[in-house]
Design an enzyme around this catalytic site. Structure first.
Site, PDB file in Angstrom:
ATOM      1  N   GLU A   4      -1.656  -2.096  -1.792  1.00 24.77           N
ATOM      2  CA  GLU A   4      -1.018  -1.364  -0.693  1.00 24.77           C
ATOM      3  C   GLU A   4      -0.216  -2.370   0.139  1.00 24.77           C
ATOM      4  O   GLU A   4      -0.729  -3.416   0.513  1.00 24.77           O
ATOM      5  CB  GLU A   4      -2.077  -0.674   0.170  1.00 24.77           C
ATOM      6  CG  GLU A   4      -1.606  -0.145   1.508  1.00 24.77           C
ATOM      7  CD  GLU A   4      -0.444   0.831   1.383  1.00 24.77           C
ATOM      8  OE1 GLU A   4       0.577   0.617   2.074  1.00 24.77           O
ATOM      9  OE2 GLU A   4      -0.561   1.792   0.603  1.00 24.77           O
ATOM     10  N   ASP A  28       3.242  -6.208  -2.042  1.00 17.09           N
ATOM     11  CA  ASP A  28       4.244  -5.347  -2.651  1.00 17.09           C
ATOM     12  C   ASP A  28       3.799  -4.939  -4.058  1.00 17.09           C
ATOM     13  O   ASP A  28       3.428  -5.786  -4.874  1.00 17.09           O
ATOM     14  CB  ASP A  28       5.578  -6.100  -2.711  1.00 17.09           C
ATOM     15  CG  ASP A  28       6.674  -5.265  -3.336  1.00 17.09           C
ATOM     16  OD1 ASP A  28       7.299  -4.491  -2.607  1.00 17.09           O
ATOM     17  OD2 ASP A  28       6.891  -5.392  -4.557  1.00 17.09           O
ATOM     18  N   ASP A  69       1.581   5.804  -6.893  1.00 17.83           N
ATOM     19  CA  ASP A  69       1.642   6.814  -5.836  1.00 17.83           C
ATOM     20  C   ASP A  69       2.150   6.161  -4.561  1.00 17.83           C
ATOM     21  O   ASP A  69       1.555   6.291  -3.494  1.00 17.83           O
ATOM     22  CB  ASP A  69       0.258   7.437  -5.627  1.00 17.83           C
ATOM     23  CG  ASP A  69       0.314   8.692  -4.766  1.00 17.83           C
ATOM     24  OD1 ASP A  69       1.380   9.334  -4.713  1.00 17.83           O
ATOM     25  OD2 ASP A  69      -0.706   9.031  -4.136  1.00 17.83           O
TER      26      ASP A  69
END
Length: 228
Positions: free
Chosen positions: A101, A127, A148
């Site tokens: 994340e 990243d 996602d």
């Protein structure tokens, strides 16, 4: 339809992101993470807190059913409220889960309000594209990769490019599955089509699954699934 309760503001860069509780379609309490008016993640607040709220979360679970590894190694790119890693943990308790994340404040919010620690995942703040590229160069292997990652309502383009697709092909173990959530905003399927073509250049089998969820979203979610 829903009443807002227990409001918190989490500032992500220049974007105010809201955490609040709404009444779900069956009257249940659901906590949501919202950015730019778009729900980024959601969780139940009771004993169902590990269960998926949105249909596309459940679609990730169905994709995981195709993974036969006895203790699958799972990579989740885009942590959000940790709904996907929690669902993976619920379905496959023996899984080894990595979550990437980019925003530390999202990780903090997920741990504070979305029961993220229940996923039992190893979390990297960084990243997603850089992580994927680096892991591929190191020769790492995953049995299940989920994508996602969004910036507000927009998908992260670097994760849908040719270089990323080549990295996914290197990362997936034999029999592995890549599953990517793609949203068609206002009916525009351009990104979905382009991403599918990119994956088809690297994988022999790429399937598309519609994930309609009229109770929660006006836009359509699709899952692109590529198999090693």
């Amino acid at each position: 339809m829903f009443g807002n309760l227990d409001l918190h503001i989490v500032r992500l860069g220049l974007r105010p992101t809201l955490v609040y509780t709404v009444e779900g379609p069956e009257g249940e309490a659901v906590r949501v993470l919202s950015c730019g008016g778009v729900f980024q993640s959601a969780t139940y607040l009771d004993k169902k807190r590990m269960e998926p709220v949105f249909e596309y979360y459940r679609a990730f679970g169905r994709a995981l059913e195709g993974v036969e590894a006895p203790a699958p190694r799972v990579l989740v790119v885009g942590g959000g409220g940790f709904a996907v890693p929690k669902h993976v943990r619920e379905l496959r308790p023996e899984a080894r889960i990595d979550v990437v994340e980019i925003d530390v404040r999202v990780i903090e919010a997920a741990r504070r309000w979305f029961f993220a620690d229940g996923a039992g995942a190893r979390v990297t703040c960084g990243d997603g594209f850089d992580f994927v590229r680096g892991a591929a160069l190191r020769g790492e292997k995953y049995d299940f990769i989920t994508l996602d990652a969004f910036s507000g309502s927009a998908p992260v383009a670097s994760l849908a490019g040719a270089e990323a697709a080549r990295a996914y092909a290197k990362l997936l173990a034999p029999g592995g599955v890549l599953a990517a959530n793609v949203v068609t905003l206002d009916g525009d399927a351009t990104f979905l089509r382009d991403f599918q073509l990119v994956l088809e250049a690297e994988f022999s089998q790429v399937d598309l699954m519609a994930c309609p969820d009229d109770a929660w979203a006006a836009d359509d979610n699709f899952l692109l699934m590529a198999r090693a």
